[in-house]
Structure formats: C-alpha cells, structure tokens
Write a protein that holds these residues in place. Structure first.
Motif, mmCIF file in Angstrom:
data_model
loop_
_atom_site.group_PDB
_atom_site.id
_atom_site.type_symbol
_atom_site.label_atom_id
_atom_site.label_comp_id
_atom_site.label_asym_id
_atom_site.label_seq_id
_atom_site.Cartn_x
_atom_site.Cartn_y
_atom_site.Cartn_z
ATOM 1 N N GLN A 121 0.848 -1.186 0.000
ATOM 2 C CA GLN A 121 0.000 0.000 0.000
ATOM 3 C C GLN A 121 0.886 1.238 0.000
ATOM 4 N N THR A 140 -3.700 3.571 0.038
ATOM 5 C CA THR A 140 -4.500 3.044 -1.066
ATOM 6 C C THR A 140 -4.979 1.633 -0.744
ATOM 7 N N ALA A 142 -5.142 -2.298 -0.962
ATOM 8 C CA ALA A 142 -3.994 -3.206 -0.961
ATOM 9 C C ALA A 142 -3.787 -3.853 -2.327
#
Length: 229
Positions: A121, A140, A142
């Motif tokens: 991430q 973000t 994964a």
C-alpha cells in the motif's frame, strides 16, 4: 430403363443420427477446448499482471530513502519502521505515479484459512507532505503481491545505531557494533536507516527470498525539506 432410386426413410434417419453424433462430439470438443484455452489465457494474463506489479513494486522499494520527519519533541528523525510483519518508509518512486514520492507500507495479512497475503500500500505525497512521525496517513487499497503463503518473515540489514556507523576510536562508546540483520528496525530510535530489506516467504512450491537494497540519500526536493528540519 433404370428407375431413379432415392434414400429410404430408414437410411435418412440413420444418416441424421450419425450427423447429430458428429455434431455433438465436435461441439463438446470445442467447448472443452475453449474452456481450457480461456482458463490458460486468463492464468497467463494474471501471471503477466502480477509479474508487472512485482517489478514496479521492487522499483518503488529500491527507491526507499532516508527521509526526515519531526518527533513529538520537534527533533529531526528518520522515517522508517520495520518488524517481522512488515515495514513503512518513504519512496521517491510511487507505484501508481512514478514521478511522485510516497509513503509505502508492505505487510502480511492472515486470512481465515490461516494462510497469508503479502500486500503493498502507499500514501502518495501529492496533496500532503509527510512532516511528522505520527502523522495520520490514508493508504491506497492493498495490492496483493503474493497469496496463500504459509510463512513470511521480514529482516533488515544495517548499523545498530548512528553512533556505531560513525564510530571513532576516541568516541564515547568503547567499541563499534558491526552491521547485522535485525527483526526490528526503528529508524526513529536508531537514527539510521537499514541498507537492505529481506522478505522470506514459503509457498506450496517452496521457499523464496526477496532482497531489496535501499537508497542512502535524499535528492532534489526532499533534500531541501531535509535541510529545513
């Protein structure tokens, strides 16, 4: 004079049955071939996508640098923290936007069947610059790097402390401790970043090791920020 003879009803029925059998076998064979082809093509596309992601992730991790933040006492500290289950650091090369710096997080997640996923991430520094060690970040979704792992371990190679790295004979400490592999590496405490990250994981196919060297400098805009802290 010969009579024009045609097919009898029985001959027509036999011919239609044989033709139906041929068409049935052909359609079944085509359906089986198409299913297997689609499966293999889908597996190939997934493999290509995963390989591309792994290459980009390795490039992002190789660009993890010594990045300076401030702690609760406004003291300058390096931002990197790693343990057996993963690490966070700052890269100059975002996975999704290679021209942007980002905070990256690589860690393992245990699934319901007790196997593990290795995930990546990041939090890109497009709108907010990382300045504090405990700053809240939004990561973000994964990206699954590896799935169905039976075991995963992170290790970090580097100096035990900044004093050991710059040790001199007349320093306050009597002896220098050599570089070594550590299961936990917190740069906020050690004041130095690890030089390498080693991720060892096991699958049904065997054991694998991912070795990532880290950068040791902070160029350009990040360097200017570092000088201000």
């Amino acid at each position: 004079m010969k009579k024009n003879s045609g097919f009898t009803l029985v001959e027509m029925l036999v011919a239609m049955v044989l033709l139906s059998m041929v068409l049935l076998i052909a359609s079944s064979a085509y359906a089986l071939f198409s299913e297997r082809w689609d499966g293999r093509l889908g597996h190939f596309n997934r493999s290509v996508k995963q390989a591309k992601q792994l290459i980009l992730v390795q490039e992002a991790l190789k660009s993890v640098v010594s990045y300076v933040v401030t702690d609760d006492n406004k003291r300058a500290k390096l931002y990197f923290e790693g343990n057996r289950n993963g690490f966070v650091g700052v890269t100059l090369r975002s996975l999704f936007s290679p021209e942007v710096a980002a905070v990256v997080r690589v860690q393992i997640i245990q699934k319901a069947d007790f196997s593990y996923q290795l995930i990546y991430q990041e939090s890109a520094m497009t709108t907010q610059l990382l300045t504090q060690a405990k700053q809240a970040l939004t990561f973000t979704d994964a990206v699954v790097l590896y799935d169905n792992l039976t075991a995963v371990e992170f290790q970090y190679y580097g100096w035990p402390s900044l004093r050991d790295k710059h040790w001199q004979a007349d320093s306050a400490i009597s002896a220098r401790q050599a570089k070594a592999w550590f299961s936990n590496y917190n740069s906020l405490e050690r004041n130095v970043q690890p030089e390498q990250i080693k991720i060892t994981f096991s699958t049904e196919q065997g054991d694998f090791t991912l070795l990532v060297p880290l950068s040791d400098s902070v160029p350009n805009s990040l360097a200017r920020y570092t000088e201000q802290v």
